[in-house]
Scaffold this active site. Sequence first.
Site, PDB file in Angstrom:
ATOM      1  N   GLU A  38       0.981  -1.142  -0.028  1.00  0.00           N
ATOM      2  CA  GLU A  38       0.073  -0.013   0.197  1.00  0.00           C
ATOM      3  C   GLU A  38       0.870   1.254   0.034  1.00  0.00           C
ATOM      4  O   GLU A  38       1.871   1.225   0.781  1.00  0.00           O
ATOM      5  CB  GLU A  38      -0.974   0.014   1.375  1.00  0.00           C
ATOM      6  CG  GLU A  38      -1.963   1.315   1.311  1.00  0.00           C
ATOM      7  CD  GLU A  38      -2.440   1.699   2.571  1.00  0.00           C
ATOM      8  OE1 GLU A  38      -2.375   0.918   3.452  1.00  0.00           O
ATOM      9  OE2 GLU A  38      -3.589   2.228   2.427  1.00  0.00           O
ATOM     10  N   ARG A 263       5.429 -12.997   9.405  1.00  0.00           N
ATOM     11  CA  ARG A 263       6.263 -11.735   9.080  1.00  0.00           C
ATOM     12  C   ARG A 263       7.491 -11.867   9.918  1.00  0.00           C
ATOM     13  O   ARG A 263       7.766 -12.489  10.759  1.00  0.00           O
ATOM     14  CB  ARG A 263       5.539 -10.716   9.294  1.00  0.00           C
ATOM     15  CG  ARG A 263       4.902 -10.466  10.872  1.00  0.00           C
ATOM     16  CD  ARG A 263       4.170  -9.194  10.989  1.00  0.00           C
ATOM     17  NE  ARG A 263       5.024  -8.050  10.959  1.00  0.00           N
ATOM     18  CZ  ARG A 263       4.612  -6.949  10.869  1.00  0.00           C
ATOM     19  NH1 ARG A 263       3.460  -6.404  10.856  1.00  0.00           N
ATOM     20  NH2 ARG A 263       5.553  -5.729  10.955  1.00  0.00           N
ATOM     21  N   LYS A 273       4.528   0.676  10.366  1.00  0.00           N
ATOM     22  CA  LYS A 273       4.510   2.106   9.588  1.00  0.00           C
ATOM     23  C   LYS A 273       4.217   3.051  10.593  1.00  0.00           C
ATOM     24  O   LYS A 273       4.919   4.221  10.327  1.00  0.00           O
ATOM     25  CB  LYS A 273       3.636   2.095   8.519  1.00  0.00           C
ATOM     26  CG  LYS A 273       4.184   1.452   7.167  1.00  0.00           C
ATOM     27  CD  LYS A 273       3.287   1.506   5.995  1.00  0.00           C
ATOM     28  CE  LYS A 273       3.571   0.572   4.870  1.00  0.00           C
ATOM     29  NZ  LYS A 273       2.701   0.307   3.932  1.00  0.00           N
TER      30      LYS A 273
END
Length: 563
Positions: A38, A263, A273
């Site tokens: 994104e 992850r 983020k």
Amino acid sequence: MVDREDARYPSNFISNIMTADQASGKHQGRVKTRFPPEPNGYLHIGHAKAICLNFGLASEFGGTTNLRFDDTNPEKEDEHFMTAMRRDIEWLGFRWEEEHNASDYFEALHDFAVQLIKDGKAYVCSLSAEEIRSYRGTLTEPGTDSPYRSRSVEENLDLFARMRAGEFEDGAHVLRLKIDMASGNMNLRDPSIYRIRHVAHHQTGDAWCIYPLYDYTHCISDALERITHSLCDTGFEDHRPLYDWVLDQLDVPGNPQQIEFSRLNLQYTVTSKRKLKQLIDEKFVRGWDDPRMPTLAGMRRRGYTPYALRDFCRRIGITKSDNNVELALLESCIREDLEASAPRAMAVINPLKVTLVNFEKEQAETLQVPNHPKDPDMGSREVPLTRTLYIDQSDFRLEANKKYKRLVLGQEVRLRGAYVIRAVDVRKDEHGNIKEVLCEYDPDTLGVNPEGRKVRGVIHWVSAEDCVSAEFRRFEPLFTVPFPDAEETDYRDLINPNSEQRWQGFVERSVLQQPRAQRFQFEREGYFIQDDVDATTSGELVFNEIVGLKDSADKMRATLESD
RNA sequence: UGGGGUGUCGCCAAGUUGGUAAGGCACAAGGUUUUGAUCCUUGCAUGCGGGGGUUCGAGUCCCUCCACCCCAGCCA
């Protein structure tokens, strides 16, 4: 940098699936993946794991990878991030087959939604966000059907058309899938797939005021691009039934399979983020590309090589289990690359003046020093030797035990690539601090060891009369604890105040003859690269330490203090 | 009795149909060395979350228990 061929991924559960799929003829034997960030921030080391996996595996199986910007939330996204992401992926060493934006599919997505409505599988819900939440039930209690769940197809079609036409305020209605409000899987309790947002989109401008949501968009995008294996993190495991459900209702090409892997969790770093952005906004670091940041931009500026990062991503493996990778593994990867590829040079980071009392002032000598101890192909360079030099302050002591392999008053040490010297006296300032060491050099020791004497060790140096001054920046982890996210304390209170240390010193002039981006090993110190931002503005050389040498000297110092 | 996952050496991680625990990092001990680097040699899980069971034989099959992670955005 040495050009090396990447090794293949060790066998892992995803490559096993691909192998089996090709053997069985699933997807006609094709393998096609996609990397779908994104565009709302910078790519970091965790993304590198996904990038290397998607591109690496596809390539190993004779397939290709698409880059797809998952841009369904215009409020948080920006074109600038797309530019930065392309650069980072290319820098890492990968080329995508096709580039798309999820927004390219807005029209198709809309048409599929209309079809779902006609099929009675989607409805316009006019509950408020809060109401939807309460109707959803809880983790242990089933939800309740929305009162709008039974609207007629005609009414739904009309309402959805008016949503698109901009007749309603943000939040007035959403389009929902009609699945099962009692499902144990929260994702199946009639998930919303379209919301009203009267905001411009960085790609589609003001063409739309309704935007599709992730679960609905992603699976269809994958299918439209004929993706075969859609890799994502384990957080989406319970979204898979929804991914499959949507595709089952629609007449789309291909049948992508979502596969989840865990992850990356790297010790002493954060990768959310939100937190990375906060570190910048609150000035803990200087930007997305600060050398201490785990972003690809930061690591690039720090001097990490794409090869080392790819090697790291391969070495950490791919599984579904939670992990916490030690920094030592990352450091090992970068050292291994640089050990072979970085030319050596000498730099004195914390200078102490040395005068060779028996070296005549006009005597200046030019020494030829190899650029690599075991790679003759890297050639050699000229290093000037003069009467005055700099050595590192930690390399001299008035007295020391036999474990100390550097210069001690009254004793000998070798200057790397030059002569053996003996410290004969020191000069101190008014505070009693040593400001200069007077030495005698032995002219018979160039390239040969003295007879009958054992020299303590070898230290690096730089001519004080012919060198370049420079700033050296050394780094420590940004956090003081290995798991900043797991602590009770706010992670910002766990920031290491010494994450960056600046030193004023000197480097041999020969480095100026090398490209700006050349990585060096400054002998006995570490691997360095010129900062690509600050040096140009200040006019002075600024070096970032990429990673130190593996240092058993740390433990040596401890033993020295103890006796 | 909500749903979904994961547990193999300090860390990461191989381990296809059960056949007698890879490798990397870290660490330790030697050797080489004009970088306390590199390099070389050696060592490092009678054990695979615990407990039962099946079997000639189980990390791999069955039962059971335990621990940890994810999910209640009109974020992705």
